[in-house]
Structure formats: structure tokens, C-alpha cells
Design a protein around this motif. Sequence first.
Motif, PDB file in Angstrom:
ATOM      1  N   LEU A 256      37.261 112.405  68.684  1.00 57.93           N
ATOM      2  CA  LEU A 256      38.243 113.079  67.838  1.00 57.93           C
ATOM      3  C   LEU A 256      37.783 113.221  66.395  1.00 57.93           C
ATOM      4  CD1 LEU A 256      41.507 111.330  69.109  1.00 57.93           C
ATOM      5  CD2 LEU A 256      40.702 113.620  69.687  1.00 57.93           C
ATOM      6  N   VAL A 257      36.790 112.420  65.987  1.00 58.98           N
ATOM      7  CA  VAL A 257      36.339 112.418  64.598  1.00 58.98           C
ATOM      8  C   VAL A 257      34.845 112.702  64.568  1.00 58.98           C
ATOM      9  CG1 VAL A 257      36.158 111.082  62.474  1.00 58.98           C
ATOM     10  CG2 VAL A 257      38.119 110.748  63.990  1.00 58.98           C
ATOM     11  N   ALA A 258      34.446 113.693  63.799  1.00 59.73           N
ATOM     12  CA  ALA A 258      33.034 114.059  63.738  1.00 59.73           C
ATOM     13  C   ALA A 258      32.260 113.173  62.771  1.00 59.73           C
ATOM     14  CB  ALA A 258      32.897 115.517  63.315  1.00 59.73           C
ATOM     15  N   ASP A 259      32.880 112.806  61.629  1.00 55.54           N
ATOM     16  CA  ASP A 259      32.189 112.033  60.606  1.00 55.54           C
ATOM     17  C   ASP A 259      32.398 110.535  60.830  1.00 55.54           C
ATOM     18  OD1 ASP A 259      31.382 114.365  59.339  1.00 55.54           O
ATOM     19  OD2 ASP A 259      33.263 114.477  58.195  1.00 55.54           O
ATOM     20  N   PRO A 261      31.520 108.249  63.120  1.00 58.73           N
ATOM     21  CA  PRO A 261      32.189 107.934  64.380  1.00 58.73           C
ATOM     22  C   PRO A 261      32.211 106.446  64.713  1.00 58.73           C
ATOM     23  CG  PRO A 261      30.019 108.871  64.786  1.00 58.73           C
ATOM     24  CD  PRO A 261      30.294 109.023  63.323  1.00 58.73           C
ATOM     25  N   TYR A 262      31.208 105.666  64.266  1.00 61.05           N
ATOM     26  CA  TYR A 262      31.167 104.250  64.622  1.00 61.05           C
ATOM     27  C   TYR A 262      32.158 103.433  63.798  1.00 61.05           C
ATOM     28  CZ  TYR A 262      27.029 106.007  66.908  1.00 61.05           C
ATOM     29  OH  TYR A 262      26.184 106.746  67.695  1.00 61.05           O
ATOM     30  N   VAL A 263      32.344 103.821  62.529  1.00 61.44           N
ATOM     31  CA  VAL A 263      33.397 103.194  61.734  1.00 61.44           C
ATOM     32  C   VAL A 263      34.751 103.472  62.359  1.00 61.44           C
ATOM     33  CG1 VAL A 263      34.552 103.183  59.498  1.00 61.44           C
ATOM     34  CG2 VAL A 263      32.071 103.287  59.609  1.00 61.44           C
ATOM     35  N   VAL A 264      34.938 104.717  62.778  1.00 67.21           N
ATOM     36  CA  VAL A 264      36.199 105.094  63.413  1.00 67.21           C
ATOM     37  C   VAL A 264      36.408 104.302  64.707  1.00 67.21           C
ATOM     38  CG1 VAL A 264      37.400 106.983  64.570  1.00 67.21           C
ATOM     39  CG2 VAL A 264      36.281 107.368  62.369  1.00 67.21           C
ATOM     40  N   GLY A 265      35.324 104.102  65.462  1.00 69.28           N
ATOM     41  CA  GLY A 265      35.437 103.308  66.678  1.00 69.28           C
ATOM     42  C   GLY A 265      35.896 101.892  66.393  1.00 69.28           C
ATOM     43  N   GLY A 266      35.394 101.291  65.307  1.00 68.26           N
ATOM     44  CA  GLY A 266      35.845  99.961  64.923  1.00 68.26           C
ATOM     45  C   GLY A 266      37.298  99.943  64.498  1.00 68.26           C
ATOM     46  N   LEU A 267      37.712 100.976  63.784  1.00 71.90           N
ATOM     47  CA  LEU A 267      39.109 101.057  63.347  1.00 71.90           C
ATOM     48  C   LEU A 267      40.065 101.192  64.531  1.00 71.90           C
ATOM     49  CD1 LEU A 267      38.763 103.403  60.242  1.00 71.90           C
ATOM     50  CD2 LEU A 267      39.299 100.956  60.243  1.00 71.90           C
ATOM     51  N   THR A 268      39.586 101.715  65.644  1.00 75.96           N
ATOM     52  CA  THR A 268      40.443 101.859  66.829  1.00 75.96           C
ATOM     53  C   THR A 268      40.947 100.513  67.311  1.00 75.96           C
ATOM     54  OG1 THR A 268      39.188 103.809  67.499  1.00 75.96           O
ATOM     55  CG2 THR A 268      40.517 102.736  69.191  1.00 75.96           C
ATOM     56  N   VAL A 269      40.031  99.558  67.455  1.00 73.20           N
ATOM     57  CA  VAL A 269      40.425  98.214  67.888  1.00 73.20           C
ATOM     58  C   VAL A 269      41.252  97.535  66.806  1.00 73.20           C
ATOM     59  CG1 VAL A 269      39.573  95.972  68.656  1.00 73.20           C
ATOM     60  CG2 VAL A 269      38.378  98.057  69.338  1.00 73.20           C
ATOM     61  N   ALA A 270      40.869  97.732  65.536  1.00 72.88           N
ATOM     62  CA  ALA A 270      41.589  97.096  64.438  1.00 72.88           C
ATOM     63  C   ALA A 270      43.037  97.574  64.359  1.00 72.88           C
ATOM     64  CB  ALA A 270      40.878  97.383  63.122  1.00 72.88           C
ATOM     65  N   ALA A 271      43.255  98.865  64.623  1.00 72.95           N
ATOM     66  CA  ALA A 271      44.610  99.397  64.559  1.00 72.95           C
ATOM     67  C   ALA A 271      45.519  98.716  65.562  1.00 72.95           C
ATOM     68  CB  ALA A 271      44.595 100.903  64.804  1.00 72.95           C
ATOM     69  N   LEU A 272      44.973  98.368  66.723  1.00 69.78           N
ATOM     70  CA  LEU A 272      45.784  97.692  67.743  1.00 69.78           C
ATOM     71  C   LEU A 272      45.879  96.200  67.466  1.00 69.78           C
ATOM     72  CD1 LEU A 272      47.121  98.217  70.679  1.00 69.78           C
ATOM     73  CD2 LEU A 272      45.073  97.040  71.476  1.00 69.78           C
ATOM     74  N   ALA A 273      44.726  95.517  67.401  1.00 67.44           N
ATOM     75  CA  ALA A 273      44.716  94.061  67.314  1.00 67.44           C
ATOM     76  C   ALA A 273      45.186  93.558  65.960  1.00 67.44           C
ATOM     77  CB  ALA A 273      43.312  93.546  67.607  1.00 67.44           C
ATOM     78  N   GLY A 274      44.752  94.208  64.885  1.00 65.23           N
ATOM     79  CA  GLY A 274      45.155  93.762  63.564  1.00 65.23           C
ATOM     80  C   GLY A 274      46.648  93.902  63.346  1.00 65.23           C
ATOM     81  N   VAL A 275      47.186  95.052  63.687  1.00 63.62           N
ATOM     82  CA  VAL A 275      48.627  95.267  63.548  1.00 63.62           C
ATOM     83  C   VAL A 275      49.397  94.315  64.463  1.00 63.62           C
ATOM     84  CG1 VAL A 275      50.497  96.923  63.938  1.00 63.62           C
ATOM     85  CG2 VAL A 275      48.407  97.649  62.790  1.00 63.62           C
ATOM     86  N   LEU A 311      45.257 115.521  73.826  1.00 65.23           N
ATOM     87  CA  LEU A 311      45.569 116.883  74.272  1.00 65.23           C
ATOM     88  C   LEU A 311      45.437 117.883  73.132  1.00 65.23           C
ATOM     89  CD1 LEU A 311      48.634 116.260  76.634  1.00 65.23           C
ATOM     90  CD2 LEU A 311      46.288 116.836  77.286  1.00 65.23           C
ATOM     91  N   VAL A 312      45.849 117.475  71.914  1.00 68.97           N
ATOM     92  CA  VAL A 312      45.780 118.391  70.773  1.00 68.97           C
ATOM     93  C   VAL A 312      44.528 118.158  69.935  1.00 68.97           C
ATOM     94  CG1 VAL A 312      48.286 118.564  70.704  1.00 68.97           C
ATOM     95  CG2 VAL A 312      47.130 116.885  69.241  1.00 68.97           C
ATOM     96  N   GLY A 313      43.775 117.097  70.239  1.00 72.02           N
ATOM     97  CA  GLY A 313      42.548 116.815  69.505  1.00 72.02           C
ATOM     98  C   GLY A 313      42.773 116.348  68.084  1.00 72.02           C
ATOM     99  N   SER A 314      43.795 115.496  67.857  1.00 67.10           N
ATOM    100  CA  SER A 314      44.140 115.065  66.509  1.00 67.10           C
ATOM    101  C   SER A 314      43.848 113.578  66.326  1.00 67.10           C
ATOM    102  CB  SER A 314      45.622 115.337  66.225  1.00 67.10           C
ATOM    103  OG  SER A 314      46.019 114.751  65.001  1.00 67.10           O
ATOM    104  N   ALA A 315      42.936 113.253  65.417  1.00 65.21           N
ATOM    105  CA  ALA A 315      42.646 111.858  65.107  1.00 65.21           C
ATOM    106  C   ALA A 315      43.814 111.204  64.377  1.00 65.21           C
ATOM    107  CB  ALA A 315      41.383 111.761  64.257  1.00 65.21           C
ATOM    108  N   ALA A 316      44.510 111.978  63.520  1.00 62.56           N
ATOM    109  CA  ALA A 316      45.644 111.417  62.774  1.00 62.56           C
ATOM    110  C   ALA A 316      46.743 110.956  63.728  1.00 62.56           C
ATOM    111  CB  ALA A 316      46.188 112.460  61.796  1.00 62.56           C
TER     112      ALA A 316
END
Length: 406
Positions: A256-259, A261-275, A311-316
Motif C-alpha cells: 500500500l505504501v511505495a516509499d 516500505p520496511y519502516v511501514v512494515g514495522g509500523l504495522t506490528v507497532a500499530a497493533l501491539a503498541g496500541v 480493496l481501495v488501496g489506501s494506507a491511511a
Amino acid sequence: MPVPELVRPAPPPTRPGLALPRPAAFACTGVLLGLFLVGSTTPSPMYALYQQRWHFSAIVLTEVFAVYAVAILAALLLFGSLSDHVGRRPVLLAAVVVEIVAMAALGFAPNVGWLFAGRVLQGLATGVATSAISGALLDFQPPGSNRGPLVNGVASGVGMAVGSVLAGALVQYAPGPTLTSYLVLIAAFALSLLGVLAMPEPVPHRRPLRDALRPQRPTVPAGRGRTFALLATTMLASWTVGGMFMSLGPSVAKGLVADAPYVVGGLTVAALAGVGGITQLVLSSWSGRRAVRVAAPLMIAGLAGVAASVLVGSAAVFFAAAVVLGVGWGLMFMGGFRMLTGLATPEHRAGTSAMIYVVAYLSASVPSVALGTVSTVFGLTAATLAFAITAAAFSLVAALATLGHR
């Protein structure tokens, strides 16, 4: 993923005359737990890079995650009570050494086989360590307080979040993208050995090692099998979500994110586990039933948002949904574990805890492997939609299962 603490009797007195006072030993133990959980999610942002480098399928990726969960389960069932017999410090020292070996195997892995070997070693070390740490937190916590269980839950969630974000940033910007993170962890674990050596030993009476190595047979409280099965859906719902986000989640975010991508991948887990970890800290006074009732609609809403984002391709939309899902995940895990342990009689607490672990880690690993298969055959979008529908159904069942529980 966070490891539920064992339910233990009142701690024995610690031996006097050792370097660290009890408050410092308590803090050191909590930091060590967080460090193990940092290590648990460090590989997550690297999975997509490993796939590109070694050309393996999504099902292999999820199997790498699954063997870690299975190794933790085996360690808990076989060695969960080891520190009660030989002491906390020897077990923690051994676990840290094995973890360092695992970090080295992952950091210098020349192929996917080494990933499997490293994750197995890491799972064994983490399972043994978290069992001993949960006991040590209860041993060192201030008398009459409930800080041990609170630190256990919060350190797990925050540790997983820090690990994924730190690894994502190092993979994206540091030299040696699949090595630097592990070298940092090796140094941190080597330093933690000094803290473990300075801890007082709270287990004054040692028992024969052969008794400690006997497997703990998982049991369900007599006459409460149906209730246990219903409430275990809370573990199924929460750990299915956790397993997917730690295995396939970074790949979804990367698409979903072009720029960066590996930082974004880390934020994915953080958004779930950290919260989720922060939610448990803020709402720690809630009852198990209340937590699950609130968690279910939040998880369903978050899962619907995850499905809509691909489905809509939105990272936000994806990350907003992940935050909502993290709140629900934290509450579902906290509430379900409280209710399940509440079913156990004092003489069967260890066996009931072992059964909870079986449900939890099977819930994390089996659906992840199944989703890897779906992703390989039908694509990542189809796997994400299947995950959202399945986990939402589990969340609904978990909420309904608590209706009659007191």
C-alpha cells in the motif's frame, strides 16, 4: 506475540545480601521481558526482503512465523516450571544465551533454512524466559500490589511495537539491512546478562531437576469444559489477529505504501501491539467480561477497515483500522485470559494455563499458515479479506460466549 503469565502462589522471600534490591530487580526483570518481545517482532519487517532475496512463497513466510509459535508452546509445556525447581537466575541466564545464538543464526542466515532454525531457537528461549520472568515479576513486585501482571502485559505489547519499528527503521536506512538489527539485539542481550547475574535469587529451595523436566499435561477444569471452550474463543480471536499481523501484515502494508516500505512494515506490528499494550495499561481495572464486550465491536470495525483498505488501496485507512483493531486486540486478550484463568481451581492452575497456551499458539500459527496458502494460490488481497471475515466471526462468537459467564 504477548505470553500469558503463569498463575503462581505467594512468592518466597528473596535471599539477602545480593547486589540488586527488590525494586531494581523488578525493573530489570520487566526490561528483560520487553527485550525478549523486541526480539520476537524484529524479523517481521524483514520478511518481505527475505522473500525477494530467496524467492520463497507466502506460505513459507507464514511457516517461519508458525515454527516460532510452536517452539514457544513446546518450551512452556516442557520447561514452564523449570525455574521453580532450579531457580530464576540459572533459567534466565540459559535463555539469554540461547537467544543470543538465535539472533546470530538469524542475522547471518544464508538461506531460509537458517531462518527456520533461528526462529525455533528463539521460540524455545522466549518460552523458557517468559515463564521464569512471569514468576520473577510476582516474586519481586511490591507486596500486595498487582504490578507483576500489569508489567507482564504492557511490556509484551510495547516490546513487540518497539522491536518492529526499530527493525523497520534499521532495515530501511542502516547498512546491512538484515544484520544490523540482530547485532544491536546481541549487544543488548549480552548487557542484560549482567543484570540477571546481579538479581537476587527468589527460589531458596531447589528440587530435583528430573521433576522439573516432566511435561505439564494441559487440562480443562472438571465440569467446566463447555465454558472453557466458549471462553477460549477470546484467545482464538485475539491470537488469530496477532499471528496475521506479525506474518503477513508487513507485506500488506508494503503493497500500500511505495516509499520506505520496511519502516511501514514495522509500523504495522507497532500499530497493533503498541496500541494494545497501552490499552491494557489504561484500562487494567476493567473486568474480563466488560473488556471482551467492548473489544468485539472494536475488532469487527477494525477488521472491516483492514478489508476496505486493501480493496481501495489506501494506507491511511489501513493504519487507522490497525489502531482501532489494536485497542480491541488488547482488550480481547486481557479479558479472555482473565476469565479463562478464573475457571481454574488452585490445584489445577498450571494445567489450565498450559491448555490456554495450547489454544493461543495454535490460534496464532494455524490460521497464519492457512492464510499463507490462500495468499500463494489466490493472492495477498484475497488472503487479507479471508482473514478479516474469519477473525470478525471469531470476535462475534467470543462476545456471545461471555453473555452467560459470571
